[in-house]
Write a protein that holds these residues in place. Structure first.
Motif, PDB file in Angstrom:
ATOM      1  N   LYS A   1      -8.577  -2.616  -2.632  1.00 20.35           N
ATOM      2  CA  LYS A   1      -8.192  -3.861  -3.393  1.00 20.35           C
ATOM      3  C   LYS A   1      -7.683  -3.196  -4.736  1.00 20.35           C
ATOM      4  O   LYS A   1      -8.268  -2.212  -5.328  1.00 20.35           O
ATOM      5  CB  LYS A   1      -9.443  -4.454  -3.573  1.00 20.35           C
ATOM      6  N   HIS A   2      -6.584  -3.756  -5.261  1.00 23.91           N
ATOM      7  CA  HIS A   2      -6.023  -3.522  -6.824  1.00 23.91           C
ATOM      8  C   HIS A   2      -7.168  -3.534  -7.678  1.00 23.91           C
ATOM      9  O   HIS A   2      -8.000  -4.652  -7.670  1.00 23.91           O
ATOM     10  CB  HIS A   2      -4.934  -4.361  -6.846  1.00 23.91           C
ATOM     11  N   PHE A   3      -7.250  -2.532  -8.762  1.00 23.04           N
ATOM     12  CA  PHE A   3      -8.068  -2.584  -9.750  1.00 23.04           C
ATOM     13  C   PHE A   3      -8.200  -3.888 -10.294  1.00 23.04           C
ATOM     14  O   PHE A   3      -7.099  -4.072 -10.881  1.00 23.04           O
ATOM     15  CB  PHE A   3      -8.179  -1.205 -10.420  1.00 23.04           C
ATOM     16  N   GLU A   4      -9.244  -4.369 -10.926  1.00 18.67           N
ATOM     17  CA  GLU A   4      -9.079  -5.313 -11.881  1.00 18.67           C
ATOM     18  C   GLU A   4     -10.208  -5.016 -12.939  1.00 18.67           C
ATOM     19  O   GLU A   4     -11.272  -5.102 -12.856  1.00 18.67           O
ATOM     20  CB  GLU A   4      -9.854  -6.804 -11.342  1.00 18.67           C
ATOM     21  N   GLY A   5      -9.327  -4.899 -14.153  1.00 20.63           N
ATOM     22  CA  GLY A   5     -10.240  -3.931 -15.259  1.00 20.63           C
ATOM     23  C   GLY A   5     -10.742  -2.477 -14.573  1.00 20.63           C
ATOM     24  O   GLY A   5      -9.964  -1.938 -14.046  1.00 20.63           O
ATOM     25  N   PHE A   6     -11.983  -2.424 -14.883  1.00 24.40           N
ATOM     26  CA  PHE A   6     -12.493  -0.888 -14.293  1.00 24.40           C
ATOM     27  C   PHE A   6     -12.600  -0.890 -12.805  1.00 24.40           C
ATOM     28  O   PHE A   6     -13.078  -1.944 -12.100  1.00 24.40           O
ATOM     29  CB  PHE A   6     -13.952  -0.577 -15.103  1.00 24.40           C
ATOM     30  N   PRO A   7     -12.228   0.016 -12.089  1.00 20.82           N
ATOM     31  CA  PRO A   7     -12.325   0.331 -10.738  1.00 20.82           C
ATOM     32  C   PRO A   7     -13.673   0.373 -10.344  1.00 20.82           C
ATOM     33  O   PRO A   7     -14.610   0.960 -11.128  1.00 20.82           O
ATOM     34  CB  PRO A   7     -11.467   1.425 -10.763  1.00 20.82           C
ATOM     35  N   LYS A   8     -13.872  -0.148  -8.944  1.00 20.83           N
ATOM     36  CA  LYS A   8     -15.403  -0.289  -8.464  1.00 20.83           C
ATOM     37  C   LYS A   8     -15.460   0.489  -7.161  1.00 20.83           C
ATOM     38  O   LYS A   8     -14.327   0.502  -6.389  1.00 20.83           O
ATOM     39  CB  LYS A   8     -15.609  -1.731  -8.413  1.00 20.83           C
ATOM     40  N   THR A   9     -16.604   0.747  -6.672  1.00 17.72           N
ATOM     41  CA  THR A   9     -16.593   1.483  -5.436  1.00 17.72           C
ATOM     42  C   THR A   9     -16.115   0.666  -4.399  1.00 17.72           C
ATOM     43  O   THR A   9     -15.434   1.156  -3.386  1.00 17.72           O
ATOM     44  CB  THR A   9     -18.167   1.699  -5.346  1.00 17.72           C
ATOM     45  N   SER A  10     -16.113  -0.724  -4.417  1.00 18.47           N
ATOM     46  CA  SER A  10     -15.583  -1.536  -3.261  1.00 18.47           C
ATOM     47  C   SER A  10     -14.131  -1.687  -3.517  1.00 18.47           C
ATOM     48  O   SER A  10     -13.491  -2.177  -2.407  1.00 18.47           O
ATOM     49  CB  SER A  10     -16.212  -2.820  -3.474  1.00 18.47           C
ATOM     50  N   ASP A  11     -13.521  -1.082  -4.408  1.00 15.35           N
ATOM     51  CA  ASP A  11     -11.952  -1.072  -4.297  1.00 15.35           C
ATOM     52  C   ASP A  11     -11.359  -0.102  -3.595  1.00 15.35           C
ATOM     53  O   ASP A  11     -10.214  -0.215  -3.108  1.00 15.35           O
ATOM     54  CB  ASP A  11     -11.407  -0.873  -5.870  1.00 15.35           C
ATOM     55  N   PHE A  12     -12.123   0.982  -3.009  1.00 19.30           N
ATOM     56  CA  PHE A  12     -11.860   1.832  -2.118  1.00 19.30           C
ATOM     57  C   PHE A  12     -12.586   1.909  -0.784  1.00 19.30           C
ATOM     58  O   PHE A  12     -13.566   1.332  -0.532  1.00 19.30           O
ATOM     59  CB  PHE A  12     -12.327   3.290  -2.601  1.00 19.30           C
ATOM     60  N   GLU A  13     -11.761   2.736   0.193  1.00 17.91           N
ATOM     61  CA  GLU A  13     -12.120   2.491   1.616  1.00 17.91           C
ATOM     62  C   GLU A  13     -11.857   3.750   2.157  1.00 17.91           C
ATOM     63  O   GLU A  13     -10.716   4.291   2.081  1.00 17.91           O
ATOM     64  CB  GLU A  13     -11.703   1.553   2.438  1.00 17.91           C
ATOM     65  N   LEU A  14     -12.822   4.425   2.953  1.00 17.85           N
ATOM     66  CA  LEU A  14     -12.712   5.701   3.350  1.00 17.85           C
ATOM     67  C   LEU A  14     -12.299   5.311   4.958  1.00 17.85           C
ATOM     68  O   LEU A  14     -12.970   4.832   5.589  1.00 17.85           O
ATOM     69  CB  LEU A  14     -14.087   6.611   3.379  1.00 17.85           C
ATOM     70  N   LYS A  15     -11.237   6.002   5.262  1.00 16.09           N
ATOM     71  CA  LYS A  15     -10.559   5.831   6.503  1.00 16.09           C
ATOM     72  C   LYS A  15     -10.308   7.237   7.331  1.00 16.09           C
ATOM     73  O   LYS A  15     -10.034   8.178   6.480  1.00 16.09           O
ATOM     74  CB  LYS A  15      -9.412   4.974   6.480  1.00 16.09           C
ATOM     75  N   GLU A  16     -10.638   7.036   8.552  1.00 14.95           N
ATOM     76  CA  GLU A  16     -10.593   8.510   9.179  1.00 14.95           C
ATOM     77  C   GLU A  16      -9.338   8.041  10.481  1.00 14.95           C
ATOM     78  O   GLU A  16      -9.352   7.225  11.086  1.00 14.95           O
ATOM     79  CB  GLU A  16     -11.692   8.781  10.059  1.00 14.95           C
ATOM     80  N   VAL A  17      -8.248   8.997  10.477  1.00 14.52           N
ATOM     81  CA  VAL A  17      -7.112   8.961  11.599  1.00 14.52           C
ATOM     82  C   VAL A  17      -6.954  10.154  12.116  1.00 14.52           C
ATOM     83  O   VAL A  17      -7.232  11.080  11.684  1.00 14.52           O
ATOM     84  CB  VAL A  17      -5.959   8.109  10.959  1.00 14.52           C
ATOM     85  N   GLU A  18      -6.453   9.880  13.324  1.00 16.14           N
ATOM     86  CA  GLU A  18      -6.306  11.180  14.283  1.00 16.14           C
ATOM     87  C   GLU A  18      -4.853  11.441  13.813  1.00 16.14           C
ATOM     88  O   GLU A  18      -4.029  10.529  14.123  1.00 16.14           O
ATOM     89  CB  GLU A  18      -6.483  10.936  15.577  1.00 16.14           C
ATOM     90  N   LEU A  19      -4.341  12.654  13.480  1.00 17.52           N
ATOM     91  CA  LEU A  19      -3.021  12.904  13.333  1.00 17.52           C
ATOM     92  C   LEU A  19      -2.293  13.333  14.666  1.00 17.52           C
ATOM     93  O   LEU A  19      -2.713  13.768  15.581  1.00 17.52           O
ATOM     94  CB  LEU A  19      -2.824  13.999  12.038  1.00 17.52           C
ATOM     95  N   PRO A  20      -0.931  12.878  14.865  1.00 19.52           N
ATOM     96  CA  PRO A  20      -0.291  13.153  15.756  1.00 19.52           C
ATOM     97  C   PRO A  20       0.055  14.689  16.049  1.00 19.52           C
ATOM     98  O   PRO A  20      -0.043  15.311  15.243  1.00 19.52           O
ATOM     99  CB  PRO A  20       0.946  12.298  15.656  1.00 19.52           C
ATOM    100  N   LYS A  21       0.667  14.864  17.079  1.00 19.98           N
ATOM    101  CA  LYS A  21       1.341  16.403  17.449  1.00 19.98           C
ATOM    102  C   LYS A  21       2.397  16.306  16.449  1.00 19.98           C
ATOM    103  O   LYS A  21       3.076  15.349  16.186  1.00 19.98           O
ATOM    104  CB  LYS A  21       1.357  16.455  18.966  1.00 19.98           C
ATOM    105  N   LEU A  22       2.606  17.757  16.193  1.00 23.20           N
ATOM    106  CA  LEU A  22       3.741  18.061  15.402  1.00 23.20           C
ATOM    107  C   LEU A  22       4.939  17.904  15.977  1.00 23.20           C
ATOM    108  O   LEU A  22       5.074  18.352  17.320  1.00 23.20           O
ATOM    109  CB  LEU A  22       3.600  19.403  14.662  1.00 23.20           C
TER     110      LEU A  22
END
Lengths: 361, 361
Positions: free
Chosen positions: A11-32
């Motif tokens: 989520k775009h920051f409103e005022g000070f950034p909050k933990t909930s503005d971020f999300e950790l995601k994990e993806v499998e990268l494709p073959k080169l």
């Protein structure tokens, strides 16, 4: 298969950034594919510019912007064999695939200097300090130079380069420890703007006859006051406006045209990439200064695992008046910056502005 | 014996100047010593800069500052024989004695041009326009140039010089008559800032892709809005800040470091005297342009007797949003500026910014 972990902007920051503005995601990268390169991030940077830029350059869901030092893990591109180090702009991610465009090879790198400096003194902050001082402020020996956020990644290099250039340097920072650090790295005068009472008086005391150059990282009220202490034909490099980065409603101050006119001041905003054609040349100069001149260093700290970084306490985002504190980081492990200078430790103790992620190697 | 009549500053202005802030004094001038020259003022200038400068350069009781075209009446100085014309800075006075220092001889002056232009297009306002455009804005053919107070002594020359330089010119002024005048002298776009409703929209309509150069005579809110429509690497010449000249408490607006930084804007305050070493050279250029290029003119009006000038209605002081109106002046007698161009008449009808005192000759 490699799985990349990335911090995204939920989520775009409103005022000070909050933990909930971020999300950790994990993806499998494709073959080169042919021409592709797989990188692992070795150092990530977290910088104040990310606050305003996230608003204009990112949409929600994107990986947080940012640069990193990365090392080739696997390659189908002859320009980047396995083990090559680059600076990339792939954001806060552990791994990424590149087609080889928009990567910057690290210059020939001496063993005794950590590659993290490619994100610091010998990278964007160093280039910013260099071009701001020499191209915008056009410093001359004997000038008096004012810099604020002086203990930061850019400010601390500004002060040291200005000393090399024969200037008197005055720095403003936000804690007594930072002030002590500034004096240690050669600032002629330094003060804690939070405790001086009157900024106007502190500036006047530090340089009673005013300032030729002002390297401005902060903007806002600080600048409104400093403007009135510029000498005739004073030069102001607008490098940052950190005092306004968390504003939802723009702050106001006195219009500046009066003092700009009466003293015929020159003010210019700049971004280091304007001089991209001189990047290689200046990085070599900065690297030489780090090696040869004791004192050209950059505050930095490393953390062992990006994933352990508690975003709610991220120093850059946490509090605009406490930009540099990051006491709550896990696994901080200071790295000496240039052999026996040991500035890494100093920087940790003064709670420096930059955090850098360092994977276990 | 010659008696000099001079308007003095009885009391420093608080807000708008008032009649009671001035006092007419008459003194008998002494006999000339060797080296002295007695001058009579032929044209006096009244300029907006006098408002802020009176605060910093004058004490109460002083003769009002200002420059004049003056003619030698009597001389004990071989450099200035009787009949010689000079530009002097002796303030609002009918006669004065000089020791010959700090006088500027008029360049060789063609018959068909009134010498009043030495206080206008071929004087301080012309030099200001020239250096601001060519040295600060560094105009290039194809640039879009914005100028405010565009019908004024400086602004009208700015627009015409920028056209000569191959630029697109957008002007802002405060009445429909002035706007018509701007179009007549070659502005590509002009608008009445008092009636456009949204200044932001008016600026965008006049140049949808923004502005390369901004010649700022006004400052304040106008500048805060215009800043956001500058192109990347835009150049801003801060020539005046007329919107704040009558302030007792400084007006406030949004801090400017953000837009200055994002678009890497360049802003510089300047005063024409910085280039005094090029004065002669540029006056000749301006004089040639007045003679050869139709359109390089300056709005001006003349009044027959300084003593008839009702200070309470003096245009420059009267009302910051009505800077240019001087309908109540006595004995206005327009002077054609360059033969058949007849701009004198136009300027009177648009209530131009400058009043010039002209003694009967």
């Amino acid at each position: 298969m490699v799985r990349a972990k990335s911090w995204t902007l939920r989520k775009h920051f409103e005022g000070f950034p909050k933990t909930s503005d971020f999300e950790l995601k994990e993806v499998e990268l494709p073959k080169l594919k042919d021409g592709d390169v797989l990188f692992e991030s070795v150092f990530l940077s977290v910088d104040p510019y990310m606050r305003p830029y996230s608003r204009t350059m990112m949409k929600e869901g994107d990986i947080m912007i940012g640069s990193q030092v990365a090392r080739v893990m696997e390659s189908k591109n002859p320009t980047y064999p396995v083990g090559t180090y680059v600076v990339a702009n792939s954001g806060w991610t552990t791994h990424f695939i590149s087609d080889g465009k928009d990567l910057q090879l690290l210059p020939s790198w001496p063993e005794k200097i950590p590659r993290s400096l490619a994100l610091g003194t010998v990278g964007m902050p160093g280039l910013t300090a260099y071009f701001g001082l020499f191209e915008i402020c056009k410093i001359r020996a004997g000038d008096t130079v004012l810099v604020n956020a002086a203990a930061g990644a850019v400010g601390s290099v500004v002060g040291q380069l200005a000393k090399i250039g024969g200037c008197k340097v005055v720095g403003s920072a936000g804690s007594d420890k930072k002030v002590a650090y500034l004096k240690q790295i050669g600032f002629d005068e330094a003060f804690n703007y939070k405790t001086v009472g009157s900024l106007e008086e502190a500036l006047r005391k530090a340089s009673p006859d005013g300032y030729n150059c002002y390297f401005d990282n902060v903007g806002g009220e600080f600048s409104s006051i400093a403007l009135h202490q510029m000498k005739k034909f004073g030069r102001i490099a607008v490098c940052g406006a950190i005092s306004g980065y968390n504003d939802t409603v723009p702050q106001k101050g006195p219009y500046i045209q009066g003092p700009v006119l009466w003293n015929q001041l020159y003010m210019e905003g700049f971004i280091y990439s304007r001089w991209n054609d001189r990047r290689e040349e200046v990085l070599k100069i900065l690297l030489r200064w780090v090696l040869e001149v004791r004192g050209v260093t950059v505050p930095q700290t490393t953390v062992r695992e990006l994933m352990l970084l508690p975003f709610s306490q991220m120093p850059v985002y946490a509090n605009k008046s406490q930009v540099c504190s990051h006491t709550l980081l896990f696994h901080t492990q200071p790295v000496p910056l240039a052999g026996d200078m040991g500035v890494g430790w100093v920087c940790v103790s003064i709670k420096a502005c930059r955090i850098q992620y360092r994977r276990e190697e």
